[in-house]
Structures are given as structure tokens and as C-alpha cells.
Write a protein that holds these residues in place. Structure first.
Motif, PDB file in Angstrom:
ATOM      1  N   GLU A 247       0.830  -1.207   0.000  1.00  0.00           N
ATOM      2  CA  GLU A 247       0.000   0.000   0.000  1.00  0.00           C
ATOM      3  C   GLU A 247       0.865   1.257   0.000  1.00  0.00           C
ATOM      4  O   GLU A 247       1.912   1.296   0.658  1.00  0.00           O
ATOM      5  CB  GLU A 247      -0.927   0.033   1.217  1.00  0.00           C
ATOM      6  N   VAL A 248       0.410   2.272  -0.716  1.00  0.00           N
ATOM      7  CA  VAL A 248       1.179   3.511  -0.782  1.00  0.00           C
ATOM      8  C   VAL A 248       0.815   4.461   0.351  1.00  0.00           C
ATOM      9  O   VAL A 248       1.532   5.438   0.603  1.00  0.00           O
ATOM     10  CB  VAL A 248       0.941   4.221  -2.141  1.00  0.00           C
ATOM     11  N   ALA A 249      -0.298   4.202   1.044  1.00  0.00           N
ATOM     12  CA  ALA A 249      -0.734   5.088   2.124  1.00  0.00           C
ATOM     13  C   ALA A 249      -1.374   4.264   3.227  1.00  0.00           C
ATOM     14  O   ALA A 249      -1.750   3.100   3.031  1.00  0.00           O
ATOM     15  CB  ALA A 249      -1.724   6.137   1.604  1.00  0.00           C
ATOM     16  N   LEU A 250      -1.475   4.854   4.394  1.00  0.00           N
ATOM     17  CA  LEU A 250      -2.132   4.217   5.525  1.00  0.00           C
ATOM     18  C   LEU A 250      -3.629   4.156   5.255  1.00  0.00           C
ATOM     19  O   LEU A 250      -4.300   5.187   5.164  1.00  0.00           O
ATOM     20  CB  LEU A 250      -1.853   4.996   6.807  1.00  0.00           C
ATOM     21  N   SER A 251      -4.157   2.950   5.087  1.00  0.00           N
ATOM     22  CA  SER A 251      -5.564   2.779   4.734  1.00  0.00           C
ATOM     23  C   SER A 251      -6.388   2.432   5.960  1.00  0.00           C
ATOM     24  O   SER A 251      -5.873   2.036   6.998  1.00  0.00           O
ATOM     25  CB  SER A 251      -5.706   1.671   3.683  1.00  0.00           C
ATOM     26  N   VAL A 252      -7.700   2.578   5.812  1.00  0.00           N
ATOM     27  CA  VAL A 252      -8.652   2.305   6.891  1.00  0.00           C
ATOM     28  C   VAL A 252      -9.276   0.933   6.656  1.00  0.00           C
ATOM     29  O   VAL A 252      -9.799   0.654   5.574  1.00  0.00           O
ATOM     30  CB  VAL A 252      -9.745   3.395   6.956  1.00  0.00           C
TER      31      VAL A 252
END
Length: 417
Positions: free
Chosen positions: A215-220
Motif C-alpha cells: 500500500e502507498v498510504a495508511l488505509s482504513v
């Protein structure tokens, strides 16, 4: 002059944000599912659990454990052709139901080992998932610190320029330098925290590979199950305690077999050694052939003191495992309710930062930079605004992580099926 300073600062920001420093020399990009599969295959506790299952299956072959067969050879020169001069084979047996009871116990123990492995797998999924999202959280903190590094670099650049042009004091430049260096330290510490989390993940996965989340970003995350639908008896831990109770009941059945009689059988055949006659007694084989005989008997327990004590102890064990099961199920229900409350708290916090906090942080940074460059606010107010914006961004990342960790725990308690 101000236009040149602003353009240079934007260039600095672009370089830092677009090309963040490399976190490790050799990375292997993996998704969460790939990490989970690798851990399930390679984790040493999982490997030990699989061996325990095979061992329990092997032990099932001991259910029909029949006593050793006795072979005896006797030759009494004073006994003539009596059965004392014979070859005999004898064998003793337990009551037939004893073998079935033991097999039932051993099968239950095999099932318990499978339950133990499933509990281990469930815990492993929880740990890997939690650590994976902690990696994303730590990486998000690194990104925030890197952006902050760019902003403080711009502040320091402006302060240096103003000091050279006589527009500000040495104190402002010193504060700008202090903020820049302090953030550098925080950035380095955050990277070290990221590396420590990597080491924990490697231990659980039993690998030396340095894993980088795909993942490129912190996801929920989202719950894997309806969060209000919870039955502890249908979870891996619930099944484990149920199997422990079954084993105690099977063991009681085995112990009760001690009240039942046993059987023994023997076959005998006349045996004469012509060359062995030290007393010169007339001994001849019967002309119609060897004498054959058999013996059958039953062993009946007449003294039950020890057996009654074993039976009472086995019954106590059944009661104990039942209480342990009830206590574990109660604890799981309370734990689940606790994490439901934590989930509600984390959800409320996340909604606030998603709808308001994150946007406010961006506005604070943008407006503060413009106002400071135009001289509308002094460096003290500018510093305070920057710190506020950073704190908001960090709190937003923390809110996502807290929310994800409560989801992971709820999924774990549900069984990660």
C-alpha cells in the motif's frame, strides 16, 4: 527577493516530498495476504503444531495395546507326560470396550491438537495483521516528518535570508535552526521505530527478508464480520475449550474401564526331550501324538480402592474443564464488548479528523506560510501554527491506526475465519 525565496522553498518541498529517503537498501514488496501466507507456511510455532497433529495421529495406533504374548518351555523329568512337560503360549486381554474407549480418547487428543493449531493460526493472523498496519502507520509518520522537514527547511531558509538582509534577529534564525534539527531527530527516531517493527515482522514470519507494504498510504480497515454477531463457542478458542472438555470426558470413560474384568488364554502342547533324562525315568511320548491342552481364565478386580480414587479424580477433571470453559467464554464476551466500545471511540475520533482535522492542518500550513512571508505574523506565531498542523496530522494517522487495531482485535476474537 520574497518571490525568489518562495520559489526556492517550494523546490525544497517538492524534492523532499516527491523523493522521500529510502528506508532500507533491499526491500521486498508484499501485500498483507502474502505476509500471512508466508507466516503460516514458515512460522516455527505453526510447524511445531503441525508436527504435534501428526504425532497425535501416530499415537492412535496405540489404542489396541495388547499385553505381550508369553512363551514358555518346561521339561520336568519327574512329571512323565504331564502338562508340565510342554510348550505353552499365553495371552491376556482387556475387556473389549477398553480398546474402544482408548481409541476415542486418542482421537479426541488429535482433534485437540488441531484446535491448538487453529488457535495458533488465529493468533498469528492477528499479530501479522497488526504489525503490517503498524508498519503502514510508522511509514505514514515518516512521511509526515519528511513533509515537516521540508517546511522547517523553508522556515530556516527564510530566516537565514532575513537575517542576512537585516529584516530579522539572530533569535529567529536560531529558533528556525532548532526546529529543523529537532524534527530531523524525530524523523530519524521514527525511521528506527519502523525498522524495529520490521524486525518483529521478520520474527513472526521466520524470515530475514525486509518486507515493504504494498500500500502507498495508511488505509482504513473494515470489519470482516458484522461486529454485533459474536458467538465465542464458534471461535477457535471456543472450540479448543470444548475439545478439552471432551477429552476429560473420554478420559473418565477410559478410567471406568478399570472396573471391568480381563481375559487370558493359553495353548499348551506336550514336549519331551529324549536326551534329557538325568534320573533314568521311563518317559515315552503317547503313541497317538502329543497331548494338547488349553487354558482360559478371567481376571476380576476384587479391590476397588485405587480404582474408585482414579474415577473420582477423573470426574473432578471433567468438572474443572467445564468451569474453565465457562470462564473462558465469559472472558471472551467481555473482551469483545470492551473492544466494541474501543471501536466506537476510535470511529468517532477518526470521523472527526477525516472530516475536519486533516483539512484544517493543510489550511493552517498554507495560510501561515503566506502570512509569514508577507510579514503579517511573526516567527513565534508561525512556529506555533506549524507545530499545531504537525500535531493534527500525527493525530489523524494515530486515529487511523487506533481504529485499525480495534478492527484487528475484533476480527481476532471472531476467529479470522
Amino acid at each position: 527577493m520574497k518571490t525568489k525565496i518562495t520559489i526556492s522553498a517550494i523546490a525544497i518541498i517538492t524534492m523532499h516530498v516527491a523523493f522521500p529517503p529510502t528506508l532500507s537498501g533491499q526491500n521486498s514488496t508484499k501485500s498483507l495476504q502474502e505476509c500471512l501466507q508466508s507466516a503460516i507456511d514458515n512460522n516455527l510455532t505453526m510447524q511445531s503444531g503441525r508436527i504435534s497433529i501428526e504425532r497425535a495421529k501416530d499415537l492412535q495406533g496405540t489404542a489396541f495395546n495388547i499385553d505381550k504374548t508369553s512363551f514358555s518351555l518346561s521339561q520336568d523329568p519327574t512329571s512323565g507326560g504331564s502338562p508340565d512337560n510342554s510348550i505353552s503360549l499365553s495371552q491376556s486381554f482387556d475387556f473389549p470396550t477398553a480398546y474402544g474407549s482408548r481409541r476415542g480418547l486418542l482421537k479426541a487428543e488429535t482433534k485437540l491438537e488441531r484446535s491448538n493449531l487453529e488457535v495458533t493460526r488465529n493468533e498469528l493472523v492477528k499479530e501479522i495483521t497488526s504489525i503490517y498496519y503498524q508498519l503502514l502507520y510508522a511509514r505514514e509518520n515518516i512521511k509526515i516528518r519528511q513533509k515537516q522537514d521540508s517546511i522547517y527547511a523553508q522556515f530556516l531558509f527564510l530566516a537565514d535570508a532575513k537575517l542576512k538582509s537585516g529584516e530579522t534577529s539572530r533569535l529567529e534564525q536560531m529558533n528556525a535552526e532548532r526546529l529543523y534539527n529537532e524534527n530531523k531527530i524525530e524523523l530519524q527516531n521514527t525511521k528506527k521505530s519502523y525498522q524495529n517493527i520490521q524486525l518483529i515482522l521478520q520474527r513472526w514470519m521466520n524470515t530475514e527478508e525486509y518486507v515493504e507494504p504494498v500500500e502507498v498510504a495508511l488505509s482504513v480497515m473494515e470489519p470482516a464480520f458484522p461486529i454485533t454477531d459474536f458467538n465465542p463457542e464458534q471461535t477457535p478458542l471456543g472450540e479448543l475449550y470444548a475439545n478439552k472438555k471432551i477429552i476429560s470426558e473420554k478420559n473418565l470413560s477410559v478410567v471406568k474401564q478399570g472396573y471391568l474384568p480381563g481375559f487370558n488364554f493359553a495353548l499348551k502342547s506336550q514336549f519331551l526331550i529324549k536326551g534329557f533324562n538325568p534320573y533314568n525315568i521311563e518317559r515315552e511320548r503317547f503313541d497317538k501324538g502329543n497331548f494338547m491342552g488349553f487354558e482360559a481364565g478371567i481376571s476380576v478386580p476384587l479391590f476397588f480402592g485405587e480404582q474408585r480414587a482414579k474415577t473420582k479424580a477423573a470426574k473432578r477433571e471433567v468438572e474443572r474443564t467445564k468451569i474453565q470453559q465457562e470462564d473462558a467464554m465469559l472472558a471472551m464476551r467481555k473482551d469483545y464488548q470492551t473492544y466494541l466500545n474501543e471501536y466506537a471511540k476510535a470511529k468517532n475520533t477518526l470521523e472527526y479528523y477525516s472530516l475536519h482535522g486533516r483539512k484544517q492542518a493543510g489550511d493552517i500550513i498554507r495560510i501561515s506560510q503566506i502570512s509569514y512571508e508577507k510579514g503579517e505574523i511573526d516567527y513565534v506565531e508561525y512556529i506555533q501554527n506549524l507545530k499545531t498542523a504537525v500535531e493534527i496530522n500525527l493525530q489523524y494517522a494515530n486515529a487511523i491506526n487506533d481504529y485499525n487495531q480495534t478492527i484487528i482485535m475484533l476480527n481476532y476474537l471472531q476467529g479470522n475465519k
